[in-house]
Design a protein around this motif. Structure first.
Motif, PDB file in Angstrom:
ATOM      1  N   CYS A  41      17.551  45.977  22.768  1.00 12.21           N
ATOM      2  CA  CYS A  41      18.632  45.544  21.876  1.00 12.21           C
ATOM      3  C   CYS A  41      18.322  46.002  20.469  1.00 12.21           C
ATOM      4  CB  CYS A  41      18.825  44.026  21.913  1.00 12.21           C
ATOM      5  SG  CYS A  41      17.439  43.085  21.217  1.00 12.21           S
ATOM      6  N   THR A  42      19.349  46.018  19.617  1.00  8.95           N
ATOM      7  CA  THR A  42      19.170  46.428  18.224  1.00  8.95           C
ATOM      8  C   THR A  42      19.996  45.539  17.312  1.00  8.95           C
ATOM      9  OG1 THR A  42      20.975  48.023  18.317  1.00  8.95           O
ATOM     10  CG2 THR A  42      18.769  48.846  18.813  1.00  8.95           C
ATOM     11  N   SER A  43      19.583  45.526  16.049  1.00  9.75           N
ATOM     12  CA  SER A  43      20.334  44.830  15.008  1.00  9.75           C
ATOM     13  C   SER A  43      20.348  45.709  13.771  1.00  9.75           C
ATOM     14  CB  SER A  43      19.679  43.479  14.695  1.00  9.75           C
ATOM     15  OG  SER A  43      20.397  42.803  13.682  1.00  9.75           O
ATOM     16  N   SER A  44      21.488  45.797  13.092  1.00  9.00           N
ATOM     17  CA  SER A  44      21.614  46.599  11.877  1.00  9.00           C
ATOM     18  C   SER A  44      21.517  45.693  10.662  1.00  9.00           C
ATOM     19  CB  SER A  44      22.944  47.352  11.858  1.00  9.00           C
ATOM     20  OG  SER A  44      23.078  48.107  10.676  1.00  9.00           O
ATOM     21  N   ILE A  45      20.715  46.091   9.698  1.00 10.78           N
ATOM     22  CA  ILE A  45      20.548  45.308   8.465  1.00 10.78           C
ATOM     23  C   ILE A  45      20.762  46.217   7.273  1.00 10.78           C
ATOM     24  CG2 ILE A  45      18.951  43.663   9.543  1.00 10.78           C
ATOM     25  CD1 ILE A  45      16.670  45.168   8.143  1.00 10.78           C
ATOM     26  N   THR A  46      21.264  45.635   6.188  1.00 16.67           N
ATOM     27  CA  THR A  46      21.464  46.369   4.934  1.00 16.67           C
ATOM     28  C   THR A  46      20.855  45.562   3.801  1.00 16.67           C
ATOM     29  OG1 THR A  46      23.509  47.371   5.727  1.00 16.67           O
ATOM     30  CG2 THR A  46      23.142  47.361   3.345  1.00 16.67           C
ATOM     31  N   THR A  47      20.029  46.216   2.999  1.00 16.51           N
ATOM     32  CA  THR A  47      19.394  45.550   1.857  1.00 16.51           C
ATOM     33  C   THR A  47      19.698  46.345   0.590  1.00 16.51           C
ATOM     34  OG1 THR A  47      17.301  46.755   2.049  1.00 16.51           O
ATOM     35  CG2 THR A  47      17.528  44.733   3.336  1.00 16.51           C
ATOM     36  N   SER A  48      19.899  45.641  -0.494  1.00 21.22           N
ATOM     37  CA  SER A  48      20.188  46.292  -1.777  1.00 21.22           C
ATOM     38  C   SER A  48      18.922  46.553  -2.572  1.00 21.22           C
ATOM     39  CB  SER A  48      21.147  45.425  -2.602  1.00 21.22           C
ATOM     40  OG  SER A  48      20.572  44.147  -2.852  1.00 21.22           O
ATOM     41  N   SER A  66      10.887  48.284  16.908  1.00 24.29           N
ATOM     42  CA  SER A  66      11.160  49.613  16.359  1.00 24.29           C
ATOM     43  C   SER A  66      12.049  49.478  15.125  1.00 24.29           C
ATOM     44  CB  SER A  66      11.847  50.475  17.414  1.00 24.29           C
ATOM     45  OG  SER A  66      12.191  51.743  16.886  1.00 24.29           O
ATOM     46  N   VAL A  67      11.698  50.164  14.054  1.00 20.25           N
ATOM     47  CA  VAL A  67      12.489  50.198  12.824  1.00 20.25           C
ATOM     48  C   VAL A  67      12.941  51.634  12.596  1.00 20.25           C
ATOM     49  CG1 VAL A  67      12.548  49.745  10.348  1.00 20.25           C
ATOM     50  CG2 VAL A  67      11.203  48.267  11.869  1.00 20.25           C
ATOM     51  N   ASP A  68      14.238  51.848  12.623  1.00 17.57           N
ATOM     52  CA  ASP A  68      14.802  53.199  12.487  1.00 17.57           C
ATOM     53  C   ASP A  68      14.188  54.158  13.505  1.00 17.57           C
ATOM     54  OD1 ASP A  68      16.413  52.333  10.375  1.00 17.57           O
ATOM     55  OD2 ASP A  68      14.852  52.775   8.891  1.00 17.57           O
ATOM     56  N   ASP A  69      14.019  53.642  14.744  1.00 21.33           N
ATOM     57  CA  ASP A  69      13.540  54.435  15.887  1.00 21.33           C
ATOM     58  C   ASP A  69      12.142  55.009  15.686  1.00 21.33           C
ATOM     59  OD1 ASP A  69      15.916  53.984  17.237  1.00 21.33           O
ATOM     60  OD2 ASP A  69      16.865  55.797  16.462  1.00 21.33           O
ATOM     61  N   ALA A  98       5.559  40.461  21.042  1.00 22.38           N
ATOM     62  CA  ALA A  98       4.961  41.281  19.972  1.00 22.38           C
ATOM     63  C   ALA A  98       5.695  41.027  18.658  1.00 22.38           C
ATOM     64  CB  ALA A  98       5.017  42.764  20.321  1.00 22.38           C
ATOM     65  N   GLY A  99       5.008  41.274  17.556  1.00 22.92           N
ATOM     66  CA  GLY A  99       5.593  41.120  16.218  1.00 22.92           C
ATOM     67  C   GLY A  99       5.374  42.368  15.384  1.00 22.92           C
ATOM     68  N   ARG A 100       6.004  42.387  14.211  1.00 20.68           N
ATOM     69  CA  ARG A 100       5.906  43.576  13.342  1.00 20.68           C
ATOM     70  C   ARG A 100       6.158  43.172  11.903  1.00 20.68           C
ATOM     71  NH1 ARG A 100       7.862  49.195  13.797  1.00 20.68           N
ATOM     72  NH2 ARG A 100       6.895  50.254  12.015  1.00 20.68           N
ATOM     73  N   ILE A 101       5.383  43.722  10.982  1.00 18.34           N
ATOM     74  CA  ILE A 101       5.594  43.618   9.528  1.00 18.34           C
ATOM     75  C   ILE A 101       5.651  45.042   8.995  1.00 18.34           C
ATOM     76  CG2 ILE A 101       4.644  42.871   7.306  1.00 18.34           C
ATOM     77  CD1 ILE A 101       3.230  40.600   8.820  1.00 18.34           C
ATOM     78  N   VAL A 102       6.702  45.371   8.224  1.00 22.49           N
ATOM     79  CA  VAL A 102       6.832  46.728   7.709  1.00 22.49           C
ATOM     80  C   VAL A 102       7.619  46.702   6.409  1.00 22.49           C
ATOM     81  CG1 VAL A 102       8.929  47.160   9.065  1.00 22.49           C
ATOM     82  CG2 VAL A 102       7.560  49.097   8.256  1.00 22.49           C
ATOM     83  N   TYR A 103       7.223  47.557   5.451  1.00 22.24           N
ATOM     84  CA  TYR A 103       7.958  47.723   4.187  1.00 22.24           C
ATOM     85  C   TYR A 103       9.090  48.723   4.408  1.00 22.24           C
ATOM     86  CZ  TYR A 103       9.052  49.611  -0.412  1.00 22.24           C
ATOM     87  OH  TYR A 103       9.700  50.057  -1.535  1.00 22.24           O
ATOM     88  N   ILE A 104      10.304  48.378   3.939  1.00 20.90           N
ATOM     89  CA  ILE A 104      11.445  49.287   4.058  1.00 20.90           C
ATOM     90  C   ILE A 104      12.144  49.385   2.700  1.00 20.90           C
ATOM     91  CG2 ILE A 104      11.812  48.889   6.521  1.00 20.90           C
ATOM     92  CD1 ILE A 104      14.093  46.989   5.799  1.00 20.90           C
ATOM     93  N   PRO A 105      12.607  50.572   2.330  1.00 17.74           N
ATOM     94  CA  PRO A 105      13.332  50.724   1.064  1.00 17.74           C
ATOM     95  C   PRO A 105      14.759  50.191   1.187  1.00 17.74           C
ATOM     96  CG  PRO A 105      13.291  52.809   2.214  1.00 17.74           C
ATOM     97  CD  PRO A 105      12.440  51.865   3.031  1.00 17.74           C
ATOM     98  N   ALA A 106      15.403  50.050   0.052  1.00 17.88           N
ATOM     99  CA  ALA A 106      16.793  49.592   0.041  1.00 17.88           C
ATOM    100  C   ALA A 106      17.658  50.535   0.872  1.00 17.88           C
ATOM    101  CB  ALA A 106      17.303  49.523  -1.390  1.00 17.88           C
ATOM    102  N   GLY A 107      18.620  49.960   1.580  1.00 15.45           N
ATOM    103  CA  GLY A 107      19.504  50.772   2.398  1.00 15.45           C
ATOM    104  C   GLY A 107      19.829  50.094   3.713  1.00 15.45           C
ATOM    105  N   THR A 108      20.418  50.830   4.626  1.00 12.35           N
ATOM    106  CA  THR A 108      20.782  50.320   5.942  1.00 12.35           C
ATOM    107  C   THR A 108      19.765  50.787   6.980  1.00 12.35           C
ATOM    108  OG1 THR A 108      23.128  50.277   5.378  1.00 12.35           O
ATOM    109  CG2 THR A 108      22.567  50.289   7.712  1.00 12.35           C
TER     110      THR A 108
END
Length: 835
Positions: free
Chosen positions: A606-613, A640-643, A673-683
C-alpha cells in the motif's frame, strides 16, 4: 626636417616615461621624489606574524631597493642616450643654420637678380614702347607695300600678257626669221644680223621678268620679319610677368625659413634645459635610494639580532608586522538580518609607525580565488579600518586585501582574508538564521519549533500471565499533537494472541488494520511488538497495550513507550495506508485483509501520498503477520519513501532498517518494521514494500501509519556496521553500532533499528538501544527478541529525554546461552526534537 625633429622630441618623451614606469615604488610630490617607508615595533599579541617573517619582508624590501638602484642605473644609461640624442639635435641644428646661411646668400643673390630683372624689365618695356611705335610705322609701310605688291602683281600680269604676246611675236619672228633666212639666200639681209636682233629682244624680256620676281620676294621677306619681331615682343612680356611672380615667392619662403630657424633654436634650448633637470632629478633619486638602501639594510641587520635574542628568550612570535594585517571577513550573522549578500571586512594597522603618516586605505577583492584579478572596492579614510561590502553573489567566496596610502603613494598590499556569502535566509535553508528559535523554525517568519514530551509504561513484573494483558498510562497534551506509541516484548501462547496499542480505548476490542495489530501462532517465545501514530486534540488521553489471547499466554519483558509532538492548529501531519485487496489472484480475491505473496517478486502492499511545505523528518511503521506455503523460505519488508527500497534486498537494504524473516513450522508470525528519514519540502509517496523469495504465501492485516515533523537534516543520526553480518559470542553483550549526535537544546531522541538474527543453538538473543552508555534495562527500553533455529526480525525502538549536548545512541545485543549467534543487515536511525 621638421617631421624628423618632432619624431625625436616624441621619442625623448616616451623614453623618459618608460624609464619612470620601471620604478613603481618611487612616488612624486611637488616635484620631489620619495619612497613610501615603514618600520616595526614589538608587540605582545601572539597572533601577529613572527619576527622571522618580518625579517624576510625587510630583506625582500632591501632586495627591492637594490633592484630600484639598478633601475636608477638604467635611468642614467637612458640619460646618456638622451645626451647623445640632444647632441645629435645640436649637430642637426648647426647643419640647419649652415644651410640657412647658404639659403640667405642665395636669397640675397636672388633678390639682386630680381632687382636687375626688374630694371631690365623696365628697359625692355621702354624698348617695347619704342618698338611699338616702329611696329606702327612698319604696319603702315607693310600696308603700303601690300598695296604696291598688288600694283606690282597687276603690272606683272600685264607684263606676262605682254611677254606671251612677245613670245607669240617671237615665234612669229622666228618663223619670219626662218623665212627671212630663206629669203636671205635670195636677198641682201644676212642671218647674223637678224639673230643678233632677236637675241637682244629675248634678253630684255628675261631681265624684266627677273626684276619683277625679285621685288615680290623682297616684299614677302619683309612681312615675315615683322611677324617674328611681334612674337618676340609678346614672349618678352610674359617672361617679365613670370620673373615678378618668382621674386615674390622667394621672398615669402625666406620669411618662413627665418621663422623656422627661431623655433628650432628655442627647441634646442628647451632640450638642453630638460636634460639638466633630468640629470638633477636622477642625482636626487640616487642619493635618496642610497640612503634608503642603507637604512633598510641596517634595520634588517638590527632586526636579525633582535630576533635571535627573542628566540633565545622564547618571544619570537611577539613581533607585529608593519603593513596592515590580513583582513578578517565575516558574513552578517545577526539573527534579525534578512540580507546575506553582504560581507563585513575589517583589519588592524600600526599606522603610527609609518615614516609617512597613513591617511587612508584602499580595499581590493578577488572573486572565487586569491589568484583572481584584483578589483578595487573602495577607499577608506583613516582611522576607519573596516568596510561593509554589499551587492555580492550568494554562496560565493571572496578574498580581500588592503593597502595603506598617503600623499606619496600606496604601501604594500596585505595578505588575503576570505569570507563566503550565505543564501538569503528561508525556513528551508537548514540554517538557524533570521530570528528563528531553532533550525528553520520559530520566530516571526517560520513555523513554530516542534515541542513534545515522552511517556512510558512498564508492567510491575517481568512476566505477566493472564488472558487480557494491559499496561495503561495517561498523557496530557497542551495543544493539538501527533502521538506515536509502541509496545515491545516477547510472548508465548497456545491461543494465537493479538496485540495492539489502544489510544483512548479506540482499539481495545478492534483488530482492524487501522489499529495495526500483530498476531502469531508460535507456541514458543517470539517477538511481539507493534506501533501506531494518531493526531489528538489538546487534553488528557490514555494509551495502553492491549493483548488478547487464550489461556496460558505469557507476555515477558514488555513495556509501552511513546512521545508526542505539538502540531499547529488546523494541520494534520499523520498518514495511513492499508492493502485494498486488488492484487489477489487466488483465494480471498478482493479481500483487503489478505495480501497475496508471489514467489521471487517485488510487491507493494500500500502507499500514501504526503505533501509538506517545509523540510521534515518522516516517521513510519507497518505491522502485520506473514505465512509462506513452504517452510524455510523468507523475504524482506521495508518502509519505502519515493520508491527508494523498490527491488532492494541483501545487502542493499542495510541502511533502510528493513526486516527479514524465514518461515517456521509454527506458521503465522508477526512481520513489523519502522523507518526514520529526512525529506525535503514537496510531495512524496510512502508505502510498504516487500521482496519475497521462492515461496508463495500471505501477508495479512497489513497497516502502515506515520507522521512528519518539521526539522532539518542535522537532527537525524545514523549508524550501521561495516559488514552485513555481526557475530554475537555466547553469553556476551556486544555493541552492534554507535551513532553520535549533538543537541543544541534540551529535548528527546527517538531511534529505530532494523535487523534479523539467528542462533546456532538453543536460547534467545535480545536487541535494544541505549543512550550515553546508560545501565541496561531490557524491559524498560522495550527490547526485542529473536529465538533459536530460524532467522527472525530483531527491530527494537527507543525514546529518551536528554539534555543539550553531545550524545551517543548504541544498538546492543545480548546472548545468554553458550552457543553463538549472528545479527545481519543491521542499521540504526534516529532524530531528536525539543521536549
Amino acid at each position: 626636417f621638421f617631421c624628423s625633429f618632432a619624431c625625436m622630441i616624441s621619442f625623448l618623451i616616451v623614453l623618459v616615461a618608460a624609464a619612470c614606469a620601471q620604478q613603481p615604488e618611487i612616488q612624486t610630490n611637488n616635484g620631489n621624489l620619495h619612497l613610501v617607508a615603514s618600520t616595526v615595533m614589538f608587540s605582545t599579541d601572539p597572533s601577529e606574524p613572527s619576527p622571522l617573517d618580518l625579517v624576510a619582508v625587510l630583506q625582500s624590501t632591501a632586495a627591492t631597493a637594490s633592484s630600484t638602484a639598478t633601475t636608477v642605473s638604467t635611468l642614467e644609461s637612458n640619460a646618456d642616450a638622451l645626451s647623445g640624442i640632444v647632441a645629435t639635435i645640436g649637430t642637426s641644428a648647426s647643419n640647419l643654420q649652415s644651410r640657412m646661411a647658404l639659403q640667405e646668400t642665395a636669397a640675397s643673390g636672388a633678390s639682386m637678380a630680381v632687382a636687375g630683372l626688374v630694371s631690365s624689365t623696365a628697359s625692355m618695356l621702354a624698348v617695347q614702347t619704342a618698338q611699338g611705335s616702329s611696329v606702327a610705322d612698319l604696319s603702315t609701310g607693310l600696308s603700303t607695300a601690300a598695296s604696291g605688291r598688288l600694283l606690282l602683281s597687276g603690272a606683272l600680269s600685264t607684263l606676262q600678257v605682254q611677254m606671251t604676246a612677245e613670245e607669240s611675236a617671237t615665234s612669229t619672228a622666228s618663223a619670219t626669221a626662218a623665212a627671212l633666212s630663206q629669203a636671205l639666200s635670195t636677198s641682201l639681209l644676212t642671218q647674223t644680223g637678224l639673230s643678233t636682233l632677236l637675241a637682244a629682244a629675248m634678253s630684255r624680256i628675261g631681265d624684266e621678268e627677273s626684276a619683277t620676281l625679285s621685288a615680290a620676294a623682297t616684299v614677302e621677306g619683309l612681312a615675315s620679319s615683322l611677324l617674328t619681331a611681334a612674337s618676340q615682343i609678346g614672349g618678352l612680356s610674359a617672361r617679365m610677368t613670370g620673373e615678378e611672380s618668382s621674386g615674390a615667392s622667394m621672398a615669402t619662403q625666406l620669411q618662413q625659413h627665418t621663422s623656422a630657424l627661431g623655433d628650432i633654436s628655442t627647441a634646442v634650448s628647451a632640450a638642453a634645459t630638460a636634460r639638466g633637470s633630468l640629470s638633477s632629478a636622477l642625482s636626487t633619486v640616487q642619493t635618496q635610494l642610497s640612503t634608503n638602501i642603507a637604512s633598510v639594510t641596517a634595520t634588517a641587520n638590527l632586526l636579525q639580532g633582535q630576533v635571535a635574542a627573542l628566540q633565545v628568550a622564547g618571544l619570537a612570535n611577539s613581533l607585529a608586522p608593519s603593513r596592515p594585517n590580513a583582513p578578517t571577513v565575516d558574513n552578517t550573522m545577526s539573527q534579525m538580518s534578512i540580507n546575506y549578500h553582504i560581507l563585513d571586512v575589517w583589519w588592524e594597522d600600526l599606522h603610527s609607525l609609518y615614516f609617512e603618516t597613513v591617511t587612508g586605505y584602499s580595499l581590493y577583492m578577488q572573486v572565487g580565488s586569491n589568484t583572481a584579478p584584483l578589483q578595487f572596492v573602495a577607499n577608506v579614510t583613516w582611522p576607519v579600518q573596516s568596510y561593509s561590502v554589499d551587492g555580492l553573489t550568494e554562496l560565493t567566496t571572496y578574498f580581500f586585501r588592503v593597502a595603506g596610502f598617503n600623499a606619496y603613494g600606496s604601501g604594500p598590499l596585505s595578505l588575503a582574508g576570505s569570507g563566503t556569502t550565505l543564501v538569503d535566509p528561508t525556513c528551508t535553508d537548514e540554517i538557524q538564521n533570521q530570528d528563528e528559535d531553532g533550525i528553520d523554525c520559530g520566530g516571526t517568519s517560520c513555523h513554530p519549533c516542534p515541542v513534545g514530551d515522552v511517556f512510558h509504561c512498564v508492567p510491575p513484573s517481568w512476566t505477566i500471565n493472564f488472558g487480557t494483558i494491559s499496561c495503561v498510562t495517561t498523557v496530557t497534551l497542551p495543544q493539538t499533537a501527533v502521538l506515536y506509541a509502541w509496545f515491545a516484548g516477547h510472548i508465548v501462547s497456545s491461543g494465537h494472541p493479538w496485540g495492539r496499542v489502544s489510544i483512548d480505548g479506540d482499539c481495545d476490542n478492534d483488530n482492524s488494520q487501522e489499529c495495526q495489530p500483530v498476531h502469531t501462532y508460535s507456541p514458543d517465545w517470539t517477538s511481539f511488538r507493534s506501533a501506531r501514530a494518531k493526531l489528538l486534540p489538546a487534553g488528557t488521553h490514555t494509551v495502553s497495550i492491549v493483548i488478547t489471547a487464550g489461556t496460558g499466554a505469557g507476555f515477558n519483558g514488555g513495556s509501552l513507550n511513546g512521545f508526542f509532538i505539538n502540531v499547529p492548529a488546523g494541520q494534520d501531519p499523520t498518514f495511513f495506508c492499508k492493502y485494498d485487496g486488488s492484487q489477489n489472484t487466488r483465494g480471498n480475491i478482493g479481500d483487503p485483509w489478505w495480501f497475496q505473496l508471489n514467489a521471487n517478486s517485488n510487491q507493494r502492499v500500500c502507499t500514501s501520498s504526503i505533501t509538506t511545505s517545509v523540510n521534515t523528518i518522516l516517521v513510519a511503521g507497518f505491522s502485520g503477520h506473514i505465512h509462506r506455503d513452504v517452510n524455510g523460505q523468507g523475504g524482506y519488508g521495508s518502509v519505502s519513501v519515493d520508491d527508494d527500497t523498490v527491488g532492494l534486498h541483501y545487502p542493499a537494504l542495510q541502511p533502510y532498517t528493513a526486516v527479514y524473516n524465514v518461515e517456521q513450522d509454527e506458521d503465522w508470525q508477526q512481520f513489523v518494521a519502522g523507518r526514520i528519514v529526512y525529506i525535503p519540502a514537496g510531495t512524496h509517496t510512502v508505502g510498504v514494500q516487500l521482496y519475497n523469495y521462492d515461496s508463495n504465501g500471505w501477508f495479512n492485516g497489513v497497516g502502515m501509519s506515520g507522521f512528519t515533523v518539521p526539522a532539518s537534516s542535522t537532527q537525524v543520526f545514523h549508524c550501521q556496521p561495516t559488514t552485513w553480518g555481526v557475530s554475537v559470542p555466547g553469553q556476551s553483550t556486544i555493541t552492534v553500532c554507535t551513532a553520535t549526535f549533538t543537541m543544541p537544546w534540551d529535548g528527546a531522541a527517538f531511534a529505530v533499528v532494523g535487523s534479523h538474527a539467528q542462533l546456532s543453538g538453543g536460547g534467545y538473543i535480545y536487541g535494544g538501544i541505549i543512550f550515553d552508555d546508560e545501565p541496561i534495562n531490557w524491559q524498560a527500553m522495550g527490547a526485542d527478541i529473536a529465538q533459536h533455529n530460524s532467522w527472525m526480525g530483531l527491530c527494537p525502538s527507543r525514546v529518551k529525554q536528554l539534555s543539550a549536548g553531545s550524545h551517543t545512541a548504541k544498538y546492543i545485543a545480548n546472548l545468554g546461552d553458550p552457543a553463538p549467534g549472528e545479527i545481519n543487515g543491521a542499521s540504526l536511525t534516529g532524530f531528536y526534537f525539543r521536549a
